[in-house]
Design a protein around this motif. Structure first.
Motif, mmCIF file in Angstrom:
data_model
loop_
_atom_site.group_PDB
_atom_site.id
_atom_site.type_symbol
_atom_site.label_atom_id
_atom_site.label_comp_id
_atom_site.label_asym_id
_atom_site.label_seq_id
_atom_site.Cartn_x
_atom_site.Cartn_y
_atom_site.Cartn_z
ATOM 1 N N PRO A 9 0.957 -1.330 0.117
ATOM 2 C CA PRO A 9 0.035 -0.091 0.056
ATOM 3 C C PRO A 9 1.006 1.075 0.127
ATOM 4 C CG PRO A 9 -0.023 -1.145 2.169
ATOM 5 C CD PRO A 9 0.769 -2.143 1.341
ATOM 6 N N SER A 10 0.238 2.442 -0.448
ATOM 7 C CA SER A 10 1.084 3.583 -0.680
ATOM 8 C C SER A 10 1.326 3.882 0.851
ATOM 9 C CB SER A 10 0.155 4.439 -1.296
ATOM 10 O OG SER A 10 0.955 5.768 -1.409
ATOM 11 N N THR A 11 2.598 4.659 1.046
ATOM 12 C CA THR A 11 2.701 5.058 2.131
ATOM 13 C C THR A 11 2.428 6.752 2.440
ATOM 14 O OG1 THR A 11 5.102 5.680 1.402
ATOM 15 C CG2 THR A 11 4.562 3.591 2.764
ATOM 16 N N PHE A 12 2.066 7.155 1.270
ATOM 17 C CA PHE A 12 1.775 8.683 1.059
ATOM 18 C C PHE A 12 0.131 8.936 1.635
ATOM 19 C CE2 PHE A 12 -0.685 12.104 -1.091
ATOM 20 C CZ PHE A 12 0.435 13.195 -0.810
ATOM 21 N N VAL A 13 0.128 9.908 2.814
ATOM 22 C CA VAL A 13 -0.991 10.074 3.315
ATOM 23 C C VAL A 13 -1.448 11.558 3.068
ATOM 24 C CG1 VAL A 13 -2.159 10.419 5.524
ATOM 25 C CG2 VAL A 13 -0.438 8.532 5.174
ATOM 26 N N PRO A 14 -2.489 11.716 2.243
ATOM 27 C CA PRO A 14 -2.695 13.186 1.943
ATOM 28 C C PRO A 14 -3.208 14.148 2.978
ATOM 29 C CG PRO A 14 -4.562 11.887 1.395
ATOM 30 C CD PRO A 14 -3.212 10.873 1.789
ATOM 31 N N ALA A 15 -2.669 15.544 3.244
ATOM 32 C CA ALA A 15 -2.973 16.205 4.091
ATOM 33 C C ALA A 15 -4.467 16.635 3.986
ATOM 34 C CB ALA A 15 -2.114 17.714 4.163
ATOM 35 N N PRO A 16 -5.150 16.602 5.524
ATOM 36 C CA PRO A 16 -6.490 16.855 5.571
ATOM 37 C C PRO A 16 -6.959 18.195 4.951
ATOM 38 C CG PRO A 16 -5.412 17.430 7.503
ATOM 39 C CD PRO A 16 -4.360 16.621 6.840
ATOM 40 N N THR A 17 -7.899 18.194 4.105
ATOM 41 C CA THR A 17 -8.404 19.420 3.510
ATOM 42 C C THR A 17 -9.093 20.424 4.594
ATOM 43 O OG1 THR A 17 -10.567 18.316 2.716
ATOM 44 C CG2 THR A 17 -8.724 18.207 1.263
ATOM 45 N N ARG A 18 -8.919 21.598 4.435
ATOM 46 C CA ARG A 18 -9.781 22.627 5.209
ATOM 47 C C ARG A 18 -10.621 23.385 4.209
ATOM 48 N NH1 ARG A 18 -4.484 25.323 8.413
ATOM 49 N NH2 ARG A 18 -3.645 23.264 9.497
ATOM 50 N N PRO A 19 -11.641 23.812 4.934
ATOM 51 C CA PRO A 19 -12.644 24.637 4.152
ATOM 52 C C PRO A 19 -12.010 25.820 3.727
ATOM 53 C CG PRO A 19 -13.250 24.455 6.364
ATOM 54 C CD PRO A 19 -12.337 23.524 6.294
ATOM 55 N N GLU A 20 -12.398 26.285 2.477
ATOM 56 C CA GLU A 20 -12.010 27.560 2.199
ATOM 57 C C GLU A 20 -12.832 28.844 2.475
ATOM 58 O OE1 GLU A 20 -12.114 27.814 -2.133
ATOM 59 O OE2 GLU A 20 -10.991 25.671 -2.418
ATOM 60 N N LEU A 21 -11.980 29.825 2.811
ATOM 61 C CA LEU A 21 -12.692 30.974 3.334
ATOM 62 C C LEU A 21 -13.446 31.623 2.010
ATOM 63 C CD1 LEU A 21 -9.789 32.714 5.121
ATOM 64 C CD2 LEU A 21 -11.819 31.540 6.044
ATOM 65 N N PRO A 22 -14.539 32.334 2.357
ATOM 66 C CA PRO A 22 -15.293 32.930 1.312
ATOM 67 C C PRO A 22 -14.587 33.947 0.463
ATOM 68 C CG PRO A 22 -16.054 33.772 3.516
ATOM 69 C CD PRO A 22 -15.248 32.778 3.551
ATOM 70 N N SER A 23 -15.062 34.211 -0.718
ATOM 71 C CA SER A 23 -14.140 35.230 -1.401
ATOM 72 C C SER A 23 -14.461 36.861 -1.094
ATOM 73 C CB SER A 23 -14.580 35.204 -3.032
ATOM 74 O OG SER A 23 -15.705 35.683 -2.943
ATOM 75 N N GLY A 24 -13.423 37.549 -1.534
ATOM 76 C CA GLY A 24 -13.751 39.078 -0.991
ATOM 77 C C GLY A 24 -15.020 39.521 -1.457
ATOM 78 N N ASP A 25 -15.600 39.146 -2.336
ATOM 79 C CA ASP A 25 -17.011 39.737 -2.833
ATOM 80 C C ASP A 25 -18.089 40.009 -2.101
ATOM 81 O OD1 ASP A 25 -15.215 39.934 -5.222
ATOM 82 O OD2 ASP A 25 -16.513 38.008 -6.267
ATOM 83 N N VAL A 26 -17.872 39.010 -0.869
ATOM 84 C CA VAL A 26 -19.246 39.128 0.055
ATOM 85 C C VAL A 26 -18.857 40.219 1.009
ATOM 86 C CG1 VAL A 26 -20.412 37.811 1.759
ATOM 87 C CG2 VAL A 26 -19.435 36.781 -0.268
ATOM 88 N N PRO A 27 -19.911 41.279 1.190
ATOM 89 C CA PRO A 27 -19.724 42.111 2.095
ATOM 90 C C PRO A 27 -19.886 41.762 3.603
ATOM 91 C CG PRO A 27 -21.680 42.207 1.269
ATOM 92 C CD PRO A 27 -21.197 41.206 0.626
ATOM 93 N N ALA A 28 -18.966 42.118 4.347
ATOM 94 C CA ALA A 28 -18.561 41.884 5.961
ATOM 95 C C ALA A 28 -19.949 42.332 6.551
ATOM 96 C CB ALA A 28 -17.399 42.319 6.387
ATOM 97 N N GLU A 29 -20.228 41.784 7.611
ATOM 98 C CA GLU A 29 -21.201 42.189 8.538
ATOM 99 C C GLU A 29 -20.427 43.525 9.461
ATOM 100 O OE1 GLU A 29 -23.250 39.277 10.668
ATOM 101 O OE2 GLU A 29 -23.415 38.020 8.954
ATOM 102 N N PRO A 30 -21.328 44.386 9.743
ATOM 103 C CA PRO A 30 -20.823 45.354 10.407
ATOM 104 C C PRO A 30 -20.457 45.071 12.070
ATOM 105 C CG PRO A 30 -23.149 45.883 10.000
ATOM 106 C CD PRO A 30 -22.511 44.734 9.208
#
Length: 114
Positions: free
Chosen positions: A84-105
């Protein structure tokens, strides 16, 4: 590889068998070969005056089997089918939303106020 509850589970069926098992298997094959050799030599002696052609074949078999048995016994350990392969992929993290969404005040509170 199978997925079990979201986590990857690796099977080790590609691993080699243990050294003790390997030696035991080689010894067993050698003993079986030598038993067949002994039986063929006995058959050659018994059949010499009855059926000489069969006796000669048994005698040749008895003469060649020690060499074949030693070659088979010393053939070495088998190669694992695939590891079996000894390569273990890194866990994926959820992406941050893009800068187009306005931030809440933000609302800031004073330190002393509730």
């Amino acid at each position: 590889m199978r997925k079990h509850g979201g986590a990857e589970v690796f099977r080790i069926t590609g691993a080699r068998q243990g050294l003790a098992e390997d030696v035991r298997g080689r010894e067993r094959r050698y003993v079986i070969s030598m038993t067949v050799r002994t039986l063929s030599v006995i058959a050659a002696v018994v059949l010499w005056n009855v059926e000489r052609h069969v006796a000669v074949v048994a005698l040749v078999l008895g003469a060649l089997l020690p060499y074949v048995a030693v070659v088979i016994a010393n053939a070495g350990r088998e190669k694992p089918p695939s590891l079996p392969s000894t390569f273990v992929p890194a866990p994926t993290r959820p992406e941050l939303p893009s800068g187009d969404v306005p931030a809440e005040p933000r609302t800031e509170r004073a330190h002393g106020q509730s």
